[in-house]
Design a protein around this motif. Structure first.
Motif, PDB file in Angstrom:
ATOM      1  N   UNK A  63       0.813  -1.206   0.000  1.00  0.00           N
ATOM      2  CA  UNK A  63       0.000   0.000   0.000  1.00  0.00           C
ATOM      3  C   UNK A  63       0.846   1.256   0.000  1.00  0.00           C
ATOM      4  N   UNK A  64       1.877   1.285   0.871  1.00  0.00           N
ATOM      5  CA  UNK A  64       2.762   2.443   0.924  1.00  0.00           C
ATOM      6  C   UNK A  64       3.561   2.576  -0.367  1.00  0.00           C
ATOM      7  N   UNK A  65       4.048   1.460  -0.902  1.00  0.00           N
ATOM      8  CA  UNK A  65       4.846   1.500  -2.136  1.00  0.00           C
ATOM      9  C   UNK A  65       4.021   2.012  -3.308  1.00  0.00           C
ATOM     10  N   UNK A  81       4.919  -4.489  16.470  1.00  0.00           N
ATOM     11  CA  UNK A  81       4.753  -3.330  15.590  1.00  0.00           C
ATOM     12  C   UNK A  81       6.077  -2.662  15.281  1.00  0.00           C
ATOM     13  N   UNK A  82       7.050  -2.772  16.176  1.00  0.00           N
ATOM     14  CA  UNK A  82       8.374  -2.249  15.876  1.00  0.00           C
ATOM     15  C   UNK A  82       9.009  -2.975  14.698  1.00  0.00           C
ATOM     16  N   UNK A  83       8.914  -4.302  14.693  1.00  0.00           N
ATOM     17  CA  UNK A  83       9.465  -5.081  13.571  1.00  0.00           C
ATOM     18  C   UNK A  83       8.697  -4.777  12.289  1.00  0.00           C
ATOM     19  N   UNK A  84       7.374  -4.615  12.403  1.00  0.00           N
ATOM     20  CA  UNK A  84       6.547  -4.298  11.234  1.00  0.00           C
ATOM     21  C   UNK A  84       6.980  -2.963  10.621  1.00  0.00           C
ATOM     22  N   UNK A  85       7.178  -1.955  11.466  1.00  0.00           N
ATOM     23  CA  UNK A  85       7.576  -0.628  10.977  1.00  0.00           C
ATOM     24  C   UNK A  85       8.900  -0.702  10.217  1.00  0.00           C
ATOM     25  N   UNK A  86       9.872  -1.387  10.781  1.00  0.00           N
ATOM     26  CA  UNK A  86      11.190  -1.465  10.139  1.00  0.00           C
ATOM     27  C   UNK A  86      11.118  -2.255   8.838  1.00  0.00           C
ATOM     28  N   UNK A  87      10.364  -3.361   8.832  1.00  0.00           N
ATOM     29  CA  UNK A  87      10.259  -4.178   7.621  1.00  0.00           C
ATOM     30  C   UNK A  87       9.599  -3.387   6.492  1.00  0.00           C
ATOM     31  N   UNK A  88       8.512  -2.686   6.795  1.00  0.00           N
ATOM     32  CA  UNK A  88       7.830  -1.900   5.769  1.00  0.00           C
ATOM     33  C   UNK A  88       8.731  -0.776   5.284  1.00  0.00           C
ATOM     34  N   UNK A  89       9.429  -0.122   6.215  1.00  0.00           N
ATOM     35  CA  UNK A  89      10.336   0.962   5.853  1.00  0.00           C
ATOM     36  C   UNK A  89      11.442   0.464   4.927  1.00  0.00           C
ATOM     37  N   UNK A  90      11.923  -0.760   5.153  1.00  0.00           N
ATOM     38  CA  UNK A  90      12.990  -1.312   4.328  1.00  0.00           C
ATOM     39  C   UNK A  90      12.471  -1.793   2.977  1.00  0.00           C
ATOM     40  N   UNK A  91      11.268  -2.342   2.943  1.00  0.00           N
ATOM     41  CA  UNK A  91      10.763  -3.035   1.752  1.00  0.00           C
ATOM     42  C   UNK A  91      10.045  -2.116   0.776  1.00  0.00           C
ATOM     43  N   UNK A  92       9.361  -1.101   1.283  1.00  0.00           N
ATOM     44  CA  UNK A  92       8.473  -0.304   0.435  1.00  0.00           C
ATOM     45  C   UNK A  92       9.208   0.366  -0.720  1.00  0.00           C
ATOM     46  N   UNK A  93      10.452   0.805  -0.505  1.00  0.00           N
ATOM     47  CA  UNK A  93      11.188   1.494  -1.551  1.00  0.00           C
ATOM     48  C   UNK A  93      11.450   0.633  -2.773  1.00  0.00           C
ATOM     49  N   UNK A  94      11.784  -0.636  -2.531  1.00  0.00           N
ATOM     50  CA  UNK A  94      12.043  -1.542  -3.658  1.00  0.00           C
ATOM     51  C   UNK A  94      10.762  -1.825  -4.435  1.00  0.00           C
ATOM     52  N   UNK A  95       9.657  -2.055  -3.703  1.00  0.00           N
ATOM     53  CA  UNK A  95       8.372  -2.280  -4.368  1.00  0.00           C
ATOM     54  C   UNK A  95       7.928  -1.028  -5.126  1.00  0.00           C
ATOM     55  N   UNK A  96       8.254   0.139  -4.573  1.00  0.00           N
ATOM     56  CA  UNK A  96       7.912   1.401  -5.233  1.00  0.00           C
ATOM     57  C   UNK A  96       8.539   1.483  -6.621  1.00  0.00           C
ATOM     58  N   UNK A  97       9.798   1.049  -6.748  1.00  0.00           N
ATOM     59  CA  UNK A  97      10.484   1.093  -8.042  1.00  0.00           C
ATOM     60  C   UNK A  97       9.761   0.217  -9.062  1.00  0.00           C
ATOM     61  N   UNK A  98       9.304  -0.955  -8.633  1.00  0.00           N
ATOM     62  CA  UNK A  98       8.575  -1.851  -9.538  1.00  0.00           C
ATOM     63  C   UNK A  98       7.263  -1.224  -9.977  1.00  0.00           C
ATOM     64  N   UNK A  99       6.560  -0.627  -9.031  1.00  0.00           N
ATOM     65  CA  UNK A  99       5.287   0.020  -9.373  1.00  0.00           C
ATOM     66  C   UNK A  99       5.500   1.229 -10.287  1.00  0.00           C
ATOM     67  N   UNK A 100       6.563   1.995 -10.058  1.00  0.00           N
ATOM     68  CA  UNK A 100       6.851   3.139 -10.926  1.00  0.00           C
ATOM     69  C   UNK A 100       7.110   2.674 -12.354  1.00  0.00           C
TER      70      UNK A 100
END
Length: 293
Positions: A87-89, A158-177
């Protein structure tokens, strides 16, 4: 004719042979050995003490409450992070596909966390949660920063969730772009001319056309979330107790900390088949919804 066929086989041997040899030595043969050891009682050290026990390890797993708790934690973590990261990506991709002056800089900023290794990233965020948030909380007195991050089962999750999303969203963003850049302009313009609003354009035109990218991103985030280990190790080490222990961390602890390599390998095999089944089902489900422009 024979010389030509021999030449083709030699070419295949030269170009494919080394890769195939490394694959057999590093992946396939260890997998078969692991499958064998999953039916043994072995401490992982003495080869002569790998006693065949048949399905006894499965009976031990069936009564292992820590294993089932880790499975529940991993399933919950996977659902939350797959939805959150994608969703964020997708939101970032939609915004950074606009003609913004700083979009290249922002793309780099959001992609950068994916470059940092998971262990290093976990230690950085451990410092942020324990020192940075505490300092901000003392200065601002905001409840969010005064939470016992990594100190309780709920905030640790939720701490692990925040870090995982923060790390992963950028790579998925490139694919969506990349997928959004390949959208046919005539279809989107025709939809606007026909009176489609922004939501209708997104739901009925854009999402169906970028479904191949969605398939890839869902596959990557699902498999990575299930296999999450490095962040779990560096942030909480499965604690407090075993309340934030992922399935991968449970396998690691069983095999290397408890020196029950046979039981740990059986858990790893079950883990492998579970991840394979879920990811194949996800790919099959989303591939059916792909359309051609």
């Amino acid at each position: 004719m024979k010389n030509k066929r021999l030449s083709e086989w030699m070419q295949q041997l030269v170009f494919v042979g080394p890769g195939l040899l490394f694959f057999l030595a590093i992946v396939f043969i260890p997998f078969l050995l692991g499958f064998y050891y999953s039916f043994t009682d072995w401490n992982g050290l003495d080869m002569n003490k790998a006693h065949w026990t048949g399905l006894h390890n499965l009976h031990l797993i069936a009564s292992d409450t820590n294993f089932w708790h880790s499975l529940g934690f991993t399933l919950k973590f996977t659902v939350v992070t797959v939805i959150g990261a994608n969703g964020l990506a997708f939101l970032l991709a939609m915004v950074l596909s606009k003609p913004l002056k700083t979009r290249n800089f922002l793309r780099t900023v959001f992609f950068l966390p994916n470059v940092i290794g998971g262990i290093l990233l976990g230690f950085i965020w451990q410092f942020i949660f324990t020192k940075g948030f505490t300092t901000i909380g003392e200065l601002t007195n905001l409840p969010f920063f005064n939470l016992p991050w990594l100190g309780t089962p709920s905030t640790g999750f939720w701490g692990i969730v925040i870090v995982f999303i923060w790390q992963t969203a950028g790579y998925m963003m490139v694919i969506y772009i990349a997928a959004l850049a390949g959208l046919p302009k005539d279809l989107t313009e025709a939809a606007r001319i026909d009176g489609a609003n922004s939501f209708q354009l997104l739901y009925s035109v854009i999402v169906p056309l970028i479904m191949p990218a969605i398939t890839i991103c869902l596959f990557l985030t699902t498999s990575n979330a299930f296999k999450m280990f490095d962040l779990n190790l560096s942030l909480t080490k499965g604690g407090p107790g075993t309340s934030t222990q992922s399935l991968a961390f449970n396998v690691y602890a069983e095999a290397l900390n408890n020196n029950r390599y046979g039981l740990g390998t059986m858990k790893a095999m079950l883990f492998f088949f579970a991840v394979s089944l879920i990811t194949v089902t996800q790919v099959w489900f989303t591939k059916r919804r792909e359309v051609e422009a």
